[in-house]
Design a protein around this motif. Structure first.
Motif, PDB file in Angstrom:
ATOM      1  N   MET A   1     -14.711   5.861 -10.307  1.00 25.57           N
ATOM      2  CA  MET A   1     -14.429   4.496  -9.955  1.00 25.57           C
ATOM      3  C   MET A   1     -12.916   4.345  -9.748  1.00 25.57           C
ATOM      4  O   MET A   1     -12.121   4.619 -10.637  1.00 25.57           O
ATOM      5  N   ALA A   2     -12.520   3.919  -8.579  1.00 24.70           N
ATOM      6  CA  ALA A   2     -11.108   3.751  -8.255  1.00 24.70           C
ATOM      7  C   ALA A   2     -10.620   2.372  -8.686  1.00 24.70           C
ATOM      8  O   ALA A   2     -11.320   1.370  -8.509  1.00 24.70           O
ATOM      9  N   LEU A   3      -9.433   2.359  -9.240  1.00 23.69           N
ATOM     10  CA  LEU A   3      -8.815   1.086  -9.596  1.00 23.69           C
ATOM     11  C   LEU A   3      -8.058   0.556  -8.397  1.00 23.69           C
ATOM     12  O   LEU A   3      -7.487   1.311  -7.624  1.00 23.69           O
ATOM     13  N   SER A   4      -8.038  -0.746  -8.244  1.00 22.60           N
ATOM     14  CA  SER A   4      -7.261  -1.340  -7.159  1.00 22.60           C
ATOM     15  C   SER A   4      -6.489  -2.535  -7.713  1.00 22.60           C
ATOM     16  O   SER A   4      -6.916  -3.679  -7.577  1.00 22.60           O
ATOM     17  N   PRO A   5      -5.363  -2.251  -8.359  1.00 22.79           N
ATOM     18  CA  PRO A   5      -4.578  -3.329  -8.958  1.00 22.79           C
ATOM     19  C   PRO A   5      -3.958  -4.230  -7.893  1.00 22.79           C
ATOM     20  O   PRO A   5      -3.703  -3.797  -6.765  1.00 22.79           O
ATOM     21  N   ASP A   6      -3.719  -5.468  -8.255  1.00 19.30           N
ATOM     22  CA  ASP A   6      -3.067  -6.413  -7.362  1.00 19.30           C
ATOM     23  C   ASP A   6      -1.563  -6.258  -7.533  1.00 19.30           C
ATOM     24  O   ASP A   6      -0.982  -6.768  -8.482  1.00 19.30           O
ATOM     25  N   VAL A   7      -0.916  -5.551  -6.617  1.00 17.71           N
ATOM     26  CA  VAL A   7       0.520  -5.283  -6.728  1.00 17.71           C
ATOM     27  C   VAL A   7       1.362  -6.536  -6.492  1.00 17.71           C
ATOM     28  O   VAL A   7       2.552  -6.541  -6.769  1.00 17.71           O
ATOM     29  N   ASN A   8       0.737  -7.592  -5.992  1.00 15.72           N
ATOM     30  CA  ASN A   8       1.464  -8.827  -5.719  1.00 15.72           C
ATOM     31  C   ASN A   8       1.214  -9.919  -6.757  1.00 15.72           C
ATOM     32  O   ASN A   8       1.686 -11.035  -6.597  1.00 15.72           O
ATOM     33  N   LYS A   9       0.483  -9.580  -7.811  1.00 19.67           N
ATOM     34  CA  LYS A   9       0.216 -10.553  -8.877  1.00 19.67           C
ATOM     35  C   LYS A   9       1.548 -11.007  -9.468  1.00 19.67           C
ATOM     36  O   LYS A   9       2.449 -10.197  -9.674  1.00 19.67           O
ATOM     37  N   ILE A  10       1.678 -12.309  -9.712  1.00 17.73           N
ATOM     38  CA  ILE A  10       2.932 -12.829 -10.254  1.00 17.73           C
ATOM     39  C   ILE A  10       2.721 -13.447 -11.629  1.00 17.73           C
ATOM     40  O   ILE A  10       1.621 -13.886 -11.961  1.00 17.73           O
ATOM     41  N   ASP A  11       3.807 -13.471 -12.401  1.00 17.99           N
ATOM     42  CA  ASP A  11       3.755 -14.116 -13.708  1.00 17.99           C
ATOM     43  C   ASP A  11       4.149 -15.585 -13.557  1.00 17.99           C
ATOM     44  O   ASP A  11       4.355 -16.067 -12.433  1.00 17.99           O
ATOM     45  N   ILE A  18       7.216  -5.562  -8.106  1.00 18.77           N
ATOM     46  CA  ILE A  18       8.427  -5.072  -7.433  1.00 18.77           C
ATOM     47  C   ILE A  18       9.673  -5.705  -8.040  1.00 18.77           C
ATOM     48  O   ILE A  18      10.722  -5.063  -8.135  1.00 18.77           O
ATOM     49  N   HIS A  19       9.581  -6.946  -8.490  1.00 14.93           N
ATOM     50  CA  HIS A  19      10.718  -7.567  -9.182  1.00 14.93           C
ATOM     51  C   HIS A  19      11.058  -6.785 -10.455  1.00 14.93           C
ATOM     52  O   HIS A  19      12.218  -6.495 -10.718  1.00 14.93           O
ATOM     53  N   PHE A  20      10.036  -6.458 -11.244  1.00 14.45           N
ATOM     54  CA  PHE A  20      10.266  -5.743 -12.495  1.00 14.45           C
ATOM     55  C   PHE A  20      10.816  -4.339 -12.254  1.00 14.45           C
ATOM     56  O   PHE A  20      11.718  -3.895 -12.969  1.00 14.45           O
ATOM     57  N   ALA A  21      10.291  -3.647 -11.254  1.00 17.29           N
ATOM     58  CA  ALA A  21      10.787  -2.303 -10.948  1.00 17.29           C
ATOM     59  C   ALA A  21      12.254  -2.358 -10.529  1.00 17.29           C
ATOM     60  O   ALA A  21      13.062  -1.532 -10.972  1.00 17.29           O
ATOM     61  N   CYS A  22      12.590  -3.333  -9.712  1.00 15.95           N
ATOM     62  CA  CYS A  22      13.967  -3.444  -9.229  1.00 15.95           C
ATOM     63  C   CYS A  22      14.912  -3.887 -10.336  1.00 15.95           C
ATOM     64  O   CYS A  22      16.016  -3.346 -10.466  1.00 15.95           O
ATOM     65  N   ARG A  23      14.505  -4.840 -11.142  1.00 14.22           N
ATOM     66  CA  ARG A  23      15.386  -5.335 -12.208  1.00 14.22           C
ATOM     67  C   ARG A  23      15.674  -4.238 -13.231  1.00 14.22           C
ATOM     68  O   ARG A  23      16.776  -4.127 -13.758  1.00 14.22           O
ATOM     69  N   SER A  24      14.697  -3.398 -13.499  1.00 16.20           N
ATOM     70  CA  SER A  24      14.893  -2.335 -14.490  1.00 16.20           C
ATOM     71  C   SER A  24      15.574  -1.106 -13.889  1.00 16.20           C
ATOM     72  O   SER A  24      15.910  -0.175 -14.616  1.00 16.20           O
ATOM     73  N   GLY A  25      15.748  -1.098 -12.564  1.00 10.68           N
ATOM     74  CA  GLY A  25      16.380   0.048 -11.916  1.00 10.68           C
ATOM     75  C   GLY A  25      15.482   1.259 -11.838  1.00 10.68           C
ATOM     76  O   GLY A  25      15.958   2.380 -11.736  1.00 10.68           O
ATOM     77  N   ASN A  26      14.163   1.040 -11.865  1.00 16.11           N
ATOM     78  CA  ASN A  26      13.202   2.135 -11.927  1.00 16.11           C
ATOM     79  C   ASN A  26      12.805   2.593 -10.520  1.00 16.11           C
ATOM     80  O   ASN A  26      11.886   2.056  -9.905  1.00 16.11           O
ATOM     81  N   LEU A  27      13.497   3.600 -10.039  1.00 11.44           N
ATOM     82  CA  LEU A  27      13.276   4.117  -8.687  1.00 11.44           C
ATOM     83  C   LEU A  27      11.884   4.720  -8.522  1.00 11.44           C
ATOM     84  O   LEU A  27      11.244   4.526  -7.486  1.00 11.44           O
ATOM     85  N   ASN A  28      11.390   5.431  -9.528  1.00 12.19           N
ATOM     86  CA  ASN A  28      10.056   6.038  -9.427  1.00 12.19           C
ATOM     87  C   ASN A  28       8.971   4.976  -9.260  1.00 12.19           C
ATOM     88  O   ASN A  28       8.071   5.124  -8.432  1.00 12.19           O
ATOM     89  N   THR A  29       9.064   3.909 -10.039  1.00  8.28           N
ATOM     90  CA  THR A  29       8.071   2.836  -9.920  1.00  8.28           C
ATOM     91  C   THR A  29       8.183   2.158  -8.567  1.00  8.28           C
ATOM     92  O   THR A  29       7.171   1.867  -7.926  1.00  8.28           O
ATOM     93  N   LEU A  30       9.403   1.907  -8.121  1.00  6.86           N
ATOM     94  CA  LEU A  30       9.583   1.289  -6.801  1.00  6.86           C
ATOM     95  C   LEU A  30       8.939   2.154  -5.724  1.00  6.86           C
ATOM     96  O   LEU A  30       8.209   1.643  -4.872  1.00  6.86           O
ATOM     97  N   ASN A  31       9.179   3.450  -5.771  1.00 11.40           N
ATOM     98  CA  ASN A  31       8.602   4.344  -4.757  1.00 11.40           C
ATOM     99  C   ASN A  31       7.076   4.301  -4.774  1.00 11.40           C
ATOM    100  O   ASN A  31       6.443   4.336  -3.715  1.00 11.40           O
ATOM    101  N   GLU A  32       6.475   4.228  -5.961  1.00 13.59           N
ATOM    102  CA  GLU A  32       5.013   4.124  -6.046  1.00 13.59           C
ATOM    103  C   GLU A  32       4.533   2.799  -5.458  1.00 13.59           C
ATOM    104  O   GLU A  32       3.537   2.756  -4.737  1.00 13.59           O
ATOM    105  N   LEU A  33       5.230   1.720  -5.757  1.00 14.98           N
ATOM    106  CA  LEU A  33       4.839   0.407  -5.223  1.00 14.98           C
ATOM    107  C   LEU A  33       4.959   0.372  -3.695  1.00 14.98           C
ATOM    108  O   LEU A  33       4.129  -0.231  -3.018  1.00 14.98           O
ATOM    109  N   LEU A  34       5.987   1.013  -3.176  1.00 13.97           N
ATOM    110  CA  LEU A  34       6.206   1.006  -1.726  1.00 13.97           C
ATOM    111  C   LEU A  34       5.104   1.732  -0.957  1.00 13.97           C
ATOM    112  O   LEU A  34       4.943   1.516   0.245  1.00 13.97           O
TER     113      LEU A  34
END
Length: 81
Positions: A1-11, A18-34
């Motif tokens: 069963m494949a997961l399909s998270p909502d990458v655009n979900k907001i708090d 993408i806000h959290f990845a950028c604010r934390s400076g996490n390049l690996n997470t940003l690349n995965e999101l992209l």
């Protein structure tokens, strides 16, 4: 069963993954999101802050460069401008 998270979900502050990845400076997470075709790049938080603005605040120049290569808009203004 494949997961399909909502990458655009907001708090409650309008921040998405993408806000959290950028604010934390996490390049690996940003690349995965992209990799997601559904990812919205130039979204504003409730305070009018974009992911690119948060990337700049992180002081990670490689992350900022990755954002610009991914075509995040550098001409958007925050709520204070």
């Amino acid at each position: 069963m494949a997961l399909s998270p909502d990458v655009n979900k907001i708090d409650k502050y309008g921040r998405s993954a993408i806000h959290f990845a950028c604010r934390s400076g996490n390049l690996n997470t940003l690349n995965e999101l992209l990799k997601s075709e559904e990812l919205e790049y130039d979204v504003f938080t409730n305070a009018g802050v974009t992911p690119l603005m948060m990337a700049v605040e992180s002081k990670n120049i490689e992350l900022v460069a990755a954002c610009l290569r991914a075509n995040l808009n550098p001409f958007l203004h925050n709520a204070l401008n």
